[in-house]
Design a protein around this motif. Sequence first.
Motif, PDB file in Angstrom:
ATOM      1  N   UNK A 300     -23.937  70.104  24.911  1.00  0.00           N
ATOM      2  CA  UNK A 300     -23.016  71.219  25.023  1.00  0.00           C
ATOM      3  C   UNK A 300     -21.788  70.894  24.186  1.00  0.00           C
ATOM      4  N   UNK A 301     -21.032  71.920  23.776  1.00  0.00           N
ATOM      5  CA  UNK A 301     -19.905  71.605  22.899  1.00  0.00           C
ATOM      6  C   UNK A 301     -18.598  71.386  23.655  1.00  0.00           C
ATOM      7  N   UNK A 302     -18.654  71.424  24.992  1.00  0.00           N
ATOM      8  CA  UNK A 302     -17.431  71.187  25.766  1.00  0.00           C
ATOM      9  C   UNK A 302     -17.508  69.853  26.518  1.00  0.00           C
ATOM     10  N   UNK A 306     -20.317  66.443  34.287  1.00  0.00           N
ATOM     11  CA  UNK A 306     -21.046  66.993  35.426  1.00  0.00           C
ATOM     12  C   UNK A 306     -22.524  66.609  35.474  1.00  0.00           C
ATOM     13  N   UNK A 308     -24.801  67.993  34.156  1.00  0.00           N
ATOM     14  CA  UNK A 308     -25.619  69.197  34.063  1.00  0.00           C
ATOM     15  C   UNK A 308     -25.484  69.645  32.615  1.00  0.00           C
ATOM     16  N   UNK A 309     -26.206  70.680  32.265  1.00  0.00           N
ATOM     17  CA  UNK A 309     -26.019  71.213  30.925  1.00  0.00           C
ATOM     18  C   UNK A 309     -26.260  72.701  30.981  1.00  0.00           C
ATOM     19  N   UNK A 310     -26.019  73.377  29.861  1.00  0.00           N
ATOM     20  CA  UNK A 310     -26.176  74.826  29.841  1.00  0.00           C
ATOM     21  C   UNK A 310     -27.628  75.208  29.597  1.00  0.00           C
ATOM     22  N   UNK A 311     -28.012  76.313  30.207  1.00  0.00           N
ATOM     23  CA  UNK A 311     -29.385  76.791  30.080  1.00  0.00           C
ATOM     24  C   UNK A 311     -29.712  77.203  28.650  1.00  0.00           C
ATOM     25  N   UNK A 312     -28.728  77.775  27.951  1.00  0.00           N
ATOM     26  CA  UNK A 312     -29.026  78.272  26.603  1.00  0.00           C
ATOM     27  C   UNK A 312     -29.388  77.143  25.632  1.00  0.00           C
TER      28      UNK A 312
END
Lengths: 417, 91
Positions: A300-302, A306, A308-312
């Motif tokens: 992710x770019x942020x 966490x 976790x990661x983003x679904x996209x």
Amino acid sequence: MKNKYSIYSLIKNAFTYHENWGKAWKDPVPKKEYDAVIIGGGGHGLATAYYLAKKHNMKNIAVVEKGWIGGGNTGRNTTIIRSNYLWDASAGLYNHALKIWEGLSQELNYNVMFSQRGVMNLAHNLQDVRDLKRRTHANRLNGIDAVYLNTEQVKKFCPIINTSPDIRYPVLGGTLQRRAGTARHDAVAWGYARGADEMGVDIIQNCEVKSIKRNGDSVEGIETTKGFIKTSKIGVAAAGHSSVIANMAGLKLPLESKPLQALVSEPVKPIIDTVVMSNAVHAYVSQSDKGELVIGAGTDDYVSYSQKGSHDIVEGTLNAILELYPIFSRMRMLRQWGGIVDICPDASPIISKTSIKGLYFNCGWGTGGFKATPGSGDLFAHTIANDEPHKLNASFNINRFVSGDLVDEHGAAAVAH
Amino acid sequence: MFIINCPFCGEREQSEFKAGGEAHILRPKQPTELSDDEWAEYLFMRKNIKGVQFERWNHAHGCRKWFNMVRDTSNDEIKAVYKMGEKPPLE
């Protein structure tokens, strides 16, 4: 080695239903003082302790780990090992690691399941082709095996790849490093832990560092959840949490910590006998010995801790995988997870002294630290023991962000880091 | 993955946005006077906080405007969103 693993020990233990294998490492209570303490019980930290004890005769050392050993990024990566980096400094560093990998199972008397099944990097546009050809030449000048393959050769090496010219990002060629491959990630942590423990290193799990005690410009020890530990040398191998530890010592690092995701499919029969990486569409895949497809997605770019990661991000990777390997279209994914990776602006690691005497950092491996584990441990141990870098990690100092002498692999390696 | 309340467009999915890193890093007033150490600090060194962090975001697939956000990086919980030039919330 007192409990050497061999065919005889296997037979002997079979008679007692494998219930009497000794513990591979102890569970010691921390001593009041150590000659050196390594923060972080992942592959890099444990390897560092192992080489400090083995090559530099420092036996009174400890590894402190806030969770369990190998429970961070060591157990979360896609286990790819290769050394086909563009720049001389990186080539030297990663090839040093690759050479150690080749004899590691024997050295540790622990099967790390190192499998030199080859790593292929695909080119999908003209610039990729030029970059990969350039990198192949650079690798060969540095003594690293590399060949450039055209589309037909790619298809021959890995027949399930869709090399049709009418896909969105057609395969125009690729590079192959045959000595590259994969290893069993957990076994690397366990093998180094067992080896280090054997030489007297204390591996202290469930012990989180709360603060670093300084006396002026040098370190005095660490405050942990298991009490104060006095030491004059602290080696930090804390991956995504490096900045957190640095903040305790009043240092700032050129790092950003981001979630990196990976996923595995349900297990299937052998279908892909190599590792294929594609940077342009960001998809890489291999198959574990259990039969799962091991798929690496992007970061992710942020900044996030966490896990976790983003679904996209996963969706984008799977889109690319499906276009390159239509045969996987009905595979079901079993598990997905995230690890926190610490990324340097130049995508190269830091193995370095700091402005604080006795405080050393091994960080910034970003998305590609697993492959370097043995080399990283060896060079970090050298740096800690001698208070000077080895010539192979001299370029990877923190000061390069001041001098401007960066090892810019970000755009250069043509690979997912 | 989370929902971001863009100060111009309202609630949108995070995938529409681009993260711009740590906020409130001021461009040096006199770049020609800067030492190498100060350049390194400005260009590369980051707090990379685990916890509440002030950061910049851009609504890249929306209004394309920049804004600031306060977010807990340990659980991705957004504490506040405010426009560029506005005073950051004090907490």
